[in-house]
Design an enzyme around this catalytic site. Structure first.
Site, PDB file in Angstrom:
ATOM      1  CE  LYS A  40      -2.983   0.679   3.629  1.00  0.00           C
ATOM      2  NZ  LYS A  40      -2.790   1.996   4.342  1.00  0.00           N
ATOM      3  CB  SER A  41       3.630   2.414   1.921  1.00  0.00           C
ATOM      4  OG  SER A  41       3.194   2.190   3.229  1.00  0.00           O
ATOM      5  CG  ASP A 333       0.303   0.015   9.499  1.00  0.00           C
ATOM      6  OD1 ASP A 333       0.110   0.870  10.302  1.00  0.00           O
ATOM      7  OD2 ASP A 333       0.725   0.124   8.243  1.00  0.00           O
ATOM      8  NE  ARG A 364      -5.142  -0.080  13.158  1.00  0.00           N
ATOM      9  CZ  ARG A 364      -4.566   0.125  11.886  1.00  0.00           C
ATOM     10  NH1 ARG A 364      -3.321  -0.104  11.886  1.00  0.00           N
ATOM     11  NH2 ARG A 364      -5.179   0.136  10.914  1.00  0.00           N
ATOM     12  NE  ARG A 406      -3.026  -1.909   8.366  1.00  0.00           N
ATOM     13  CZ  ARG A 406      -2.474  -2.066   7.049  1.00  0.00           C
ATOM     14  NH1 ARG A 406      -2.662  -3.325   6.723  1.00  0.00           N
ATOM     15  NH2 ARG A 406      -1.930  -0.923   6.424  1.00  0.00           N
TER      16      ARG A 406
HETATM   17  C1  S3P Z   1       2.328   4.797   6.117  1.00  0.00           C
HETATM   18  C2  S3P Z   1       2.925   5.061   7.253  1.00  0.00           C
HETATM   19  C3  S3P Z   1       2.470   4.643   8.736  1.00  0.00           C
HETATM   20  C4  S3P Z   1       1.448   3.796   8.489  1.00  0.00           C
HETATM   21  C5  S3P Z   1       0.417   3.615   7.412  1.00  0.00           C
HETATM   22  C6  S3P Z   1       1.190   3.940   5.968  1.00  0.00           C
HETATM   23  C7  S3P Z   1       2.848   5.357   4.882  1.00  0.00           C
HETATM   24  O1  S3P Z   1       1.790   5.864   9.288  1.00  0.00           O
HETATM   25  O2  S3P Z   1       0.840   3.418   9.803  1.00  0.00           O
HETATM   26  O3  S3P Z   1      -0.444   2.858   7.335  1.00  0.00           O
HETATM   27  O4  S3P Z   1       2.705   4.954   3.817  1.00  0.00           O
HETATM   28  O5  S3P Z   1       3.713   6.427   5.055  1.00  0.00           O
HETATM   29  P1  S3P Z   1       2.616   6.747  10.397  1.00  0.00           P
HETATM   30  O6  S3P Z   1       3.590   7.550   9.466  1.00  0.00           O
HETATM   31  O7  S3P Z   1       1.367   7.665  11.022  1.00  0.00           O
HETATM   32  O8  S3P Z   1       3.056   6.088  11.496  1.00  0.00           O
END
Ligand code: S3P
Length: 447
Positions: A40-41, A333, A364, A406
């Site tokens: 996803k990221s 996550d 969560r 999740r």
């Molecule tokens: C993400 C960063 C994380 C993660 C999120 C995706 C990203 O969040 O929890 O699901 O793609 O940069 P945070 O930056 O708030 O920790």
């Protein structure tokens, strides 16, 4: 397994929502070979950088979850041409200054990554834009990006004194800053890095522990001027990016559900192919291995600047451990599903330093504590984590998703190793990150 569709209910006085629930029966076995959808990221970042690069970017393995579609729609609304043949996305890069003012509000849906990163990018545009999101996203803190972006010169308005969406952004000439983030957050870091591409001078971000470094890797891959050292990243503004070909690896955050499933269902053995194993994301493997889990990384390779491997997971006797410090952002996550593993481990698992979990898609810590208690597990909530006392067998129960993908998936995985059926209410949210989850769950459980 049974689909149950509840009667429509009225939400916010006007919208009508269909609340789907799903019931999982205990699994007798769990076997096979699977692959999980794209990360996803990395999928978000591929659209963002592809859109502002010069030339074409192709993306294979793009995650077609609702969160990533929100990002894709936002860039299309800013004039970026994207062709999609169902397998490969072809992004016609507009160049650093080629985006156009959107004609309407950009809707980020449930996606915190879309909202925070796009806010950074929009801060440096020469136009006005407004971002909003769903009822959950509109409650999440945005001040963590708005405050430093303001110091760079951006003008951003939001509700709750500038902390909550909808956000209105007036793009400005930006100046690089040095920012020390209180939280290890890839979203904060990446928002400032994207703004930094437009800023005069250098933008530097230091975080307390290293969060996922996909932005750093992809910025380099596209030719940005980036330097990293320990937990600090610097971006020098003004340099044009060049379109690239990207293959998105499988999302370790999605694989995590099936890793835990294979560990907790007696006799299970599962091979998960093509999973991204970037060290800033493998905290879940480190934690589960420390708990006694059998997880082997096979055929390690590198794809588009990201490490990838196949994961072989076998059912294991787990034991409780203490979790805290630098591993927390590397598994941020995965704590909902790690808490399911902890619920079935021998002894107590103590999680600390995870206050961030309280401001995710839902709180969560509270959500998993409530759900695990319903399945007969002893859980003590602390301000920055929880203590879970493992049990031999989970009880069947009615669990709640709290609108969080999740949480929903974690409790469905718990159902595989429970003594009775587990029903999770309101599972539509799963489509934000893992639209094929139920299909895959049924496949590995032999249903
Ligand atoms: C993400 C960063 C994380 C993660 C999120 C995706 C990203 O969040 O929890 O699901 O793609 O940069 P945070 O930056 O708030 O920790």
């Amino acid at each position: 397994m049974v689909w149950r569709c509840r009667a429509p209910r009225t939400h916010n006085g006007s919208e009508v929502m269909y609340v789907k629930s799903y019931t999982v029966q205990p699994a007798t076995t769990l076997q096979g070979e699977i692959s999980v959808p794209g990360d996803k990221s990395i999928s978000h970042r591929s659209i963002m950088l592809g859109s502002i690069a010069r030339g074409e970017t192709t993306v294979r393995g793009f995650l077609r979850g609702e969160d990533n579609i929100s990002t894709l729609d936002a860039f299309r609304a800013m004039g970026v041409g994207v062709e999609d043949d169902g397998e490969t996305l072809r992004i016609k890069g507009a160049g650093l200054h080629g985006l156009s003012e959107p004609a309407d509000i950009l809707d980020c849906g449930n996606s915190g990554t879309s909202m925070r990163l796009i806010t950074g990018l929009l801060s440096g545009q020469r136009f006005f834009s407004v971002l909003t999101g769903d009822q959950y996203l509109r409650k999440r803190p945005m001040g963590r990006v708005i405050e430093p972006l303001g110091r760079m010169g951006a003008t951003i308005f939001g509700r709750s004194g500038g902390d909550k969406a909808p956000l209105a952004i007036v793009g400005r000439e930006l100046t690089g800053i040095t920012h020390t983030s209180k939280v290890a957050s890839a979203q904060v870091k990446s928002a400032l890095m994207l703004a930094g591409l437009y800023a005069d001078g250098t933008t530097t971000v230091t975080e307390p522990h290293l969060s996922r470094d996909h932005s750093e890797r992809m910025f380099r891959y596209f030719g940005a001027d980036v330097e990293t050292s320990n937990t600090t990243v610097s971006v020098r503004g003004g340099r044009e990016l060049t379109g690239r070909d990207i293959v998105v690896p499988g999302d370790i955050s999605s694989a995590a559900f099936f890793i835990v499933a294979a560990l907790i269902v007696p006799g299970a053995e599962l091979l998960i192919r093509g999973v991204g194993v970037n060290p800033t994301r493998t905290g879940v493997i480190d934690i589960l291995v420390a708990m006694g889990g059998s997880i082997e990384l096979l055929d390690r390779r590198e794809v588009s600047g990201e490490p990838v491997a196949d994961l072989l997971v076998r059912a294991s006797r787990l034991k409780g451990i203490e979790i805290g410090g630098e591993v927390v952002p590397r598994a941020i996550d995965e704590f909902p599903v790690i808490s399911v593993a902890a619920a079935l481990a021998e002894g107590k698992t103590v999680l600390r330093d995870a206050r961030e979990l309280r401001v995710k898609e839902t709180d969560r810590i509270a959500a998993m504590a409530a759900n695990l208690r319903r399945s007969g597990v002893q859980v003590v909530e602390t301000e920055d984590g929880m203590e879970i006392t493992g049990t031999e067998k989970l009880q069947g129960c009615m669990a709640e998703s709290f609108g969080d993908h999740r949480i929903a998936m974690s409790m469905l995985i718990a159902g595989l190793a429970a003594a009775g059926n587990v029903t999770v209410d309101d599972i539509d949210c799963i489509a934000t990150s893992f639209p094929t989850f139920i299909e895959l769950l049924e496949k590995v459980a032999g249903r």
